[in-house]
Design a protein around this motif. Structure first.
Motif, PDB file in Angstrom:
ATOM      1  N   UNK A 111       0.826  -1.205   0.000  1.00  0.00           N
ATOM      2  CA  UNK A 111       0.000   0.000   0.000  1.00  0.00           C
ATOM      3  C   UNK A 111       0.865   1.263   0.000  1.00  0.00           C
ATOM      4  N   UNK A 112       0.320   2.317  -0.585  1.00  0.00           N
ATOM      5  CA  UNK A 112       0.940   3.638  -0.484  1.00  0.00           C
ATOM      6  C   UNK A 112       0.447   4.241   0.835  1.00  0.00           C
ATOM      7  N   UNK A 113       1.376   4.815   1.590  1.00  0.00           N
ATOM      8  CA  UNK A 113       1.067   5.293   2.937  1.00  0.00           C
ATOM      9  C   UNK A 113       1.580   6.699   3.166  1.00  0.00           C
ATOM     10  N   UNK A 114       0.945   7.390   4.094  1.00  0.00           N
ATOM     11  CA  UNK A 114       1.533   8.588   4.692  1.00  0.00           C
ATOM     12  C   UNK A 114       2.212   8.085   5.961  1.00  0.00           C
ATOM     13  N   UNK A 115       3.522   8.298   6.034  1.00  0.00           N
ATOM     14  CA  UNK A 115       4.322   7.745   7.117  1.00  0.00           C
ATOM     15  C   UNK A 115       4.732   8.870   8.064  1.00  0.00           C
ATOM     16  N   UNK A 116       4.542   8.639   9.350  1.00  0.00           N
ATOM     17  CA  UNK A 116       4.963   9.578  10.385  1.00  0.00           C
ATOM     18  C   UNK A 116       6.130   8.918  11.125  1.00  0.00           C
ATOM     19  N   UNK A 117       7.304   9.567  11.092  1.00  0.00           N
ATOM     20  CA  UNK A 117       8.471   8.967  11.726  1.00  0.00           C
ATOM     21  C   UNK A 117       9.199   9.950  12.612  1.00  0.00           C
ATOM     22  N   UNK A 118       9.826   9.394  13.640  1.00  0.00           N
ATOM     23  CA  UNK A 118      10.650  10.162  14.568  1.00  0.00           C
ATOM     24  C   UNK A 118      12.050   9.593  14.589  1.00  0.00           C
ATOM     25  N   UNK A 119      13.013  10.429  14.869  1.00  0.00           N
ATOM     26  CA  UNK A 119      14.359   9.966  15.201  1.00  0.00           C
ATOM     27  C   UNK A 119      14.441   9.989  16.721  1.00  0.00           C
ATOM     28  N   UNK A 120      14.473   8.799  17.327  1.00  0.00           N
ATOM     29  CA  UNK A 120      14.480   8.703  18.787  1.00  0.00           C
ATOM     30  C   UNK A 120      15.798   8.120  19.275  1.00  0.00           C
ATOM     31  N   UNK A 121      16.261   8.630  20.410  1.00  0.00           N
ATOM     32  CA  UNK A 121      17.497   8.121  20.991  1.00  0.00           C
ATOM     33  C   UNK A 121      17.295   6.695  21.480  1.00  0.00           C
ATOM     34  N   UNK A 122      18.313   5.873  21.269  1.00  0.00           N
ATOM     35  CA  UNK A 122      18.272   4.500  21.768  1.00  0.00           C
ATOM     36  C   UNK A 122      18.457   4.517  23.280  1.00  0.00           C
ATOM     37  N   UNK A 123      17.724   3.679  23.972  1.00  0.00           N
ATOM     38  CA  UNK A 123      17.845   3.604  25.431  1.00  0.00           C
ATOM     39  C   UNK A 123      19.222   3.095  25.843  1.00  0.00           C
ATOM     40  N   UNK A 124      19.786   2.200  25.041  1.00  0.00           N
ATOM     41  CA  UNK A 124      21.074   1.586  25.392  1.00  0.00           C
ATOM     42  C   UNK A 124      22.268   2.468  25.043  1.00  0.00           C
ATOM     43  N   UNK A 125      22.074   3.434  24.127  1.00  0.00           N
ATOM     44  CA  UNK A 125      23.172   4.300  23.715  1.00  0.00           C
ATOM     45  C   UNK A 125      22.589   5.635  23.240  1.00  0.00           C
ATOM     46  N   UNK A 126      22.671   6.654  24.093  1.00  0.00           N
ATOM     47  CA  UNK A 126      22.048   7.950  23.806  1.00  0.00           C
ATOM     48  C   UNK A 126      22.658   8.639  22.589  1.00  0.00           C
TER      49      UNK A 126
END
Length: 199
Positions: A111-126
């Motif tokens: 399917x074609x989608x509208x994608x919402x994405x974040x760049x989030x810090x990893x819990x194991x390595x900030x």
């Protein structure tokens, strides 16, 4: 009583319904439990909306979904409007939100989608970030043809430059040597690659 608590209590009472005669104690407990549920639900929804407000949006076609064994995160392989592949991860699959997103993404493959994405810090390595999908809006099946060169490049990129693996996947999916392919055919070729953690 503050106005918020009164509103929650009234909403909970409406949801539970009228109190049957003689069952005031049980009814009161149902209303209390529902009010607490509504409060925690509002908190969760509030956090989700903050993530959505911060998310970058783009349009892409979802080709394939698999789960990383180590992190339990779903990995979405998407083809953006420039024809390039992108990989986004869900929240951890051992969380309710992560599990729900993995299931939803699997249904939306092709399917074609509208994608919402974040760049989030990893819990194991900030110092490291994870490109996390936080929402998908479905625009329906992608029926546009994928040009031959672009499709072959996508398979090669997904194979991490392994030309033999890309060629095998192309042949196993019975894609034509020349000419455009469908999104489904391209997704089928990607599904035949030796990805680290197939579903």
């Amino acid at each position: 009583m503050n106005p918020r608590d009164l509103e929650l209590t009234l909403a909970a009472a409406r949801a539970v319904g009228p109190c049957p005669p003689g069952e005031e104690a049980a009814w009161t407990e149902l209303v209390r439990a529902r009010a607490v549920h509504l409060y925690t639900l509002a908190d969760t929804v509030g956090q989700d909306l903050v993530r959505l407000d911060s998310a970058k949006q783009f349009t892409a076609t979802l080709l394939y979904v698999y789960v990383e064994a180590t992190s339990t995160r779903g990995v979405l392989v998407l083809r953006n409007t420039s024809g390039e592949l992108e990989r986004l991860r869900t929240d951890r699959g051992d969380s309710e939100a992560g599990r729900a997103m993995i299931e939803r993404a699997r249904v939306l493959a092709g399917h074609r989608l509208r994608v919402y994405r974040l760049n989030e810090q990893m819990a194991s390595n900030a110092k490291l970030q994870v490109r996390t999908v936080v929402h998908l809006t479905d625009y329906g099946l992608d029926t546009d043809p994928v040009q031959e060169h672009s499709a072959k490049e996508n398979v090669l990129v997904a194979a991490e430059g392994d030309k033999d693996a890309a060629r095998r996947a192309w042949l196993e999916a019975e894609l034509p040597e020349t000419g455009s392919v469908t999104v489904r055919q391209l997704a089928d070729a990607l599904a035949r690659l030796p990805l680290a953690d197939p579903p």
